[in-house]
Design an enzyme around this catalytic site. Structure first.
Site: not given
Lengths: 301, 76
Positions: A130, A133-134
């Site tokens: 992701c 996200c990261d």
């Protein structure tokens, strides 16, 4: 006896559940998570009524809509098997076993894995599925994005503003993503596209510190601290072995969302419906539920 | 019990964790690791990994929006 079990609570499953609740059907939703892939999507600009909304925001709205009704939801459950039991349907998960008259499989898709050494060990230790996200954790680091499609280019575009250097590791001879995305990457000297490159291993100590690839037949190691896997999606249909599936593992359905077995319906990204879109998954979920409703009205179970 | 949520602004599961905690009236400290390098290092040190959200509840470290683990750690 339950009228219907819905597997999955992404756009298709949630919409089916809302329709079912509004028809006073007795239902149970069994799912791994709520929101499905919509919850991890970036910006959504093609869901009618919202000119702009983020995936997570839309997923939260879906969930809020579902929670208006008194729907029983078993969350955090992994489905192991679905089968026919006389006239009924049996669903077995890692936490329980349930029975109903009908089922809608709306379990969606998940990220494909690389299946190379180091992938499992370094998940969340520099390797992630992701980028949204990261990504921010890789500020000023060197990273590799694996894949040559749109999702890979999307990740690279996000990362080129954060990371020091972004390799795109593509197994094919050309990058396939949309022209508009390729344009965004071109001319950015942080981005290096490596075609004809196969990933061999994820390297590291406590955290990722390299990626071994074979490029045009020659082994190389990229000194990266971050690896973003974006090589496409596979349907969550392993538990549905009794249903006809196509070569990609997608459950085959007809216009009425019926599978090859009576009482078994499917909807959304897990099916062979053309085009995977949030709005299509929602429509398919509602259509599947209405088909179930008609099925129950005409079949004495 | 002290609750910390390490997150990035773009991470949907981070938003979900925070919404979930709020819905249960649990107060927590939200830490944006994309802005704060020291906090990012702290998160990596505490959890041994760099995925978000990372939730620290007392001595318990939870990675990802694992509702069950959160409930257990908070006795919900």
């Amino acid at each position: 006896m339950l009228d219907l079990i819905i597997i999955g609570a992404g756009p298709a499953g949630i919409t089916a559940a809302v329709y079912a609740a509004r028809r006073n059907m007795s239902i149970l939703v069994v799912t791994k998570d709520i929101g499905g892939q919509a919850a991890i999507s970036g910006d959504v600009e093609n869901y009618t009524g919202y000119q702009f909304i983020t995936g997570p925001e839309l997923a939260i709205k879906f969930q809020a809509h579902m929670s208006k009704y008194n729907i029983e939801i078993k969350e955090n459950e992994e489905i192991i098997k679905i089968e026919k039991e006389g006239d009924l349907i049996r669903v077995t998960s890692d936490k329980g076993s349930y029975q109903a008259k009908t089922i809608i499989v709306a379990s969606g898709k998940r990220s494909k894995k690389l299946n190379v050494p180091g992938e499992k060990e370094f998940k969340n230790r520099g390797l992630t599925y992701c980028a949204t996200c990261d990504g921010p954790l890789f500020a000023q680091k060197e990273v590799a994005v694996i894949g040559g499609g749109n999702s890979s280019l999307d990740a690279a575009i996000q990362l080129m503003n954060i990371a020091k250097k972004v390799y795109i590791v593509n197994i094919n001879s050309v990058v396939e993503g949309d022209a508009i995305m390729q344009e965004k990457l071109h001319g950015n000297d942080k981005v290096i596209i490596l075609n004809n490159s196969q990933v061999e291993a994820v390297l590291g100590d406590k955290m990722v510190n390299g990626l071994r690839i074979k490029r045009e037949g020659k082994q190389e190691t990229l000194a990266v601290q971050g690896i973003f896997v974006e090589i496409g999606l596979i349907p969550n249909s392993e538990f549905a072995k009794i249903l006809d599936r196509n070569e990609f593992g997608e459950i085959k359905i007809n216009f009425h969302n019926q599978t090859n077995i009576s009482g078994f319906f499917a909807a959304g990204d897990v099916t062979d419906v053309p085009e995977k879109q949030i709005i299509i998954a929602c429509g398919e979920g509602s259509k599947a539920c209405l088909s179930v409703f008609k099925y129950l009205a005409t079949h004495k179970i | 019990m002290e609750v910390k949520v390490y997150s990035t602004p773009t991470c949907p599961y981070c938003t979900m964790v925070k919404e979930y905690l709020s819905s249960k009236s649990i107060s927590f400290q939200g830490i944006d690791v994309s802005l704060d390098k020291a906090a990012a290092d702290e998160m990596i040190k505490v959890s041994g990994q760099m995925g978000v959200p990372t939730i620290v509840i007392g001595s318990e470290v939870i990675v990802g929006f694992d509702k069950e683990a959160i409930n257990k750690a908070l006795n919900l």
